[in-house]
Motif scaffolding. Sequence first.
Motif, PDB file in Angstrom:
ATOM      1  N   TRP A 173      -8.328   6.530  -5.045  1.00 27.32           N
ATOM      2  CA  TRP A 173      -7.509   6.234  -3.858  1.00 27.32           C
ATOM      3  C   TRP A 173      -8.378   5.784  -2.688  1.00 27.32           C
ATOM      4  CZ3 TRP A 173      -7.245   7.767   1.176  1.00 27.32           C
ATOM      5  CH2 TRP A 173      -6.124   7.357   1.879  1.00 27.32           C
ATOM      6  N   SER A 174      -9.472   6.481  -2.416  1.00 25.79           N
ATOM      7  CA  SER A 174     -10.291   6.147  -1.247  1.00 25.79           C
ATOM      8  C   SER A 174     -10.962   4.791  -1.404  1.00 25.79           C
ATOM      9  CB  SER A 174     -11.341   7.239  -1.001  1.00 25.79           C
ATOM     10  OG  SER A 174     -12.224   7.355  -2.100  1.00 25.79           O
TER      11      SER A 174
ATOM     12  N   ASP B 131       0.997   4.166  -2.944  1.00 25.47           N
ATOM     13  CA  ASP B 131       0.862   5.609  -2.739  1.00 25.47           C
ATOM     14  C   ASP B 131       1.831   6.424  -3.588  1.00 25.47           C
ATOM     15  OD1 ASP B 131      -1.207   5.370  -0.955  1.00 25.47           O
ATOM     16  OD2 ASP B 131       0.053   5.493   0.832  1.00 25.47           O
TER      17      ASP B 131
ATOM     18  N   TRP C  69      -9.094  11.151  -6.130  1.00 28.70           N
ATOM     19  CA  TRP C  69      -9.413  10.827  -4.743  1.00 28.70           C
ATOM     20  C   TRP C  69     -10.364   9.639  -4.657  1.00 28.70           C
ATOM     21  CZ3 TRP C  69      -7.634  11.924  -0.037  1.00 28.70           C
ATOM     22  CH2 TRP C  69      -8.417  11.541   1.048  1.00 28.70           C
TER      23      TRP C  69
ATOM     24  N   PHE D  17       0.325   8.167  -6.396  1.00 26.78           N
ATOM     25  CA  PHE D  17      -0.479   9.328  -6.021  1.00 26.78           C
ATOM     26  C   PHE D  17       0.378  10.495  -5.545  1.00 26.78           C
ATOM     27  CE2 PHE D  17      -3.503   6.065  -6.502  1.00 26.78           C
ATOM     28  CZ  PHE D  17      -4.656   6.714  -6.930  1.00 26.78           C
TER      29      PHE D  17
ATOM     30  N   GLY E 237      -3.536   4.538 -11.800  1.00 26.26           N
ATOM     31  CA  GLY E 237      -3.339   5.837 -11.169  1.00 26.26           C
ATOM     32  C   GLY E 237      -2.148   6.578 -11.742  1.00 26.26           C
TER      33      GLY E 237
ATOM     34  N   GLU F 268       0.831  -1.212   0.000  1.00 23.53           N
ATOM     35  CA  GLU F 268       0.000   0.000   0.000  1.00 23.53           C
ATOM     36  C   GLU F 268       0.862   1.258   0.000  1.00 23.53           C
ATOM     37  OE1 GLU F 268      -3.822  -0.662   2.551  1.00 23.53           O
ATOM     38  OE2 GLU F 268      -2.240  -1.983   3.320  1.00 23.53           O
TER      39      GLU F 268
ATOM     40  N   MET G  76      -2.163   9.601   3.764  1.00 30.02           N
ATOM     41  CA  MET G  76      -2.432  10.482   2.634  1.00 30.02           C
ATOM     42  C   MET G  76      -2.279  11.947   3.028  1.00 30.02           C
ATOM     43  SD  MET G  76      -2.963  11.084  -0.461  1.00 30.02           S
ATOM     44  CE  MET G  76      -3.165   9.454  -1.146  1.00 30.02           C
TER      45      MET G  76
ATOM     46  N   ARG H 293      -4.465   4.812   6.795  1.00 31.69           N
ATOM     47  CA  ARG H 293      -4.406   5.202   5.388  1.00 31.69           C
ATOM     48  C   ARG H 293      -4.754   6.683   5.210  1.00 31.69           C
ATOM     49  NH1 ARG H 293      -1.744   4.051   2.488  1.00 31.69           N
ATOM     50  NH2 ARG H 293      -2.808   3.582   0.532  1.00 31.69           N
TER      51      ARG H 293
ATOM     52  N   THR I  52      -9.697   2.295  -2.959  1.00 30.24           N
ATOM     53  CA  THR I  52      -8.630   1.323  -2.720  1.00 30.24           C
ATOM     54  C   THR I  52      -8.353   1.173  -1.222  1.00 30.24           C
ATOM     55  OG1 THR I  52      -7.635   1.962  -4.835  1.00 30.24           O
ATOM     56  CG2 THR I  52      -6.273   0.680  -3.330  1.00 30.24           C
TER      57      THR I  52
END
Length: 411
Positions: free
Chosen positions: A70-71, A27, A67, A30, A98, A23, A215, A211, A73
Amino acid sequence: MAAERGAELLRPPTSSGRATFLELFFDLAFVVALTRVSQRFAGLSDDTGWALVEGFGRTLLLFLALWLIWSHTAWITSRYEPEQPIIQAVVVGTMFAGLVMAVALPRAMEERALPFAVAYLMVMVVRPLVIAAALRGHPRRLVPFRLAVWASASAPLWLAGALGPDRLRLPLWAAALAVDYLAWTLGWPLPWLGASEVGAWRIAGTHLADRYQQMFLIALGESILVIGVVFSGTDYSAVRAAAFAVAFAISALLWRIYFHRAGLLLAEALDRSAMPGRLGARSERTHLLIVFSVLVTSVGYELVIDNPFGPPRPSWLLFVVSGPMLFLVARMRLEYEIFGRVSPSRVTGLLALLLFTPALARWAPMVGLCVVAAVLALVALLDGLRSRGRPLEGSASPIGREASGERDSEA
């Protein structure tokens, strides 16, 4: 038997609440995406009037699409065991999509619209179908199936916006994104199946909190990157050095204000909540605002460090002052979610920025940056004085406090 095999994907109670290395690797895509978002915002520095509003709206839309990816996930890895190979494959595939979106983002509203939209739809449509197939006969398979159906419903709008005339792209994509967010809010209702109440979902609360906080730190890291890159790329001078120092102080104050009490207890609040899914959904929207506010603030850093005493413009006021104001609003929302109250310090800071804004519109950008730093320092000081000598209080979230009663079989 199929349901038992599908149940292997679910997070067991003994699963670690911390984010996995996969994870954290995910990131990285992102990090690139957030940098591209801030660059698009910075490109609006010379715009005024409708051009500024339209440019801001276009970039905001792209951020909201990122977003959502990402959210979703983060929720997947909080509901399913991230050590399972199929979940790992889903995360890696989402990371690649992404990254494609991040690469396309600088011109995603222009000639790179199609790769951006296709990458987005691959995640929104194909990913839930893969998870539904892996769950086999388990009742939870209906949740990703719902996601795929609703994403398929908005897909024509995304593709029409990407392939159609440029002037229609913004309204078509805005409508598509509104459908996707509305579906998430309503629980993706379908005929004969009804809706899936997100508040009743079983999630790993500690993991989800982890998480969200990661972020937030990534967004702060992006702001530090902006400070360093802009200052190192301009001519050195005393005023630019001062702007560099003030910008760093603001980022440090944002970190301090976020983690003071409420931000520190997010994981505890989710673990103690009778309905962590409901609190997690509310917190997701709060952290959307927090991350976005940090991005907007970082654009203000770039504008001020580049030209500390340039002429005041609507664009710099939008980024230098509005970003911290939005952060304080979101931080008040987070405090209410954790404690069921709002501290006077954040209200005081928000009112101070509102009162200063008319005057700041006539002053140099550097003055505005210093005022923002002073107000945030006041908020942090009042926080410290209020909590000095008091033990760390436990969370008392009013959200999801009641017992959940009968849970949805899809939870």
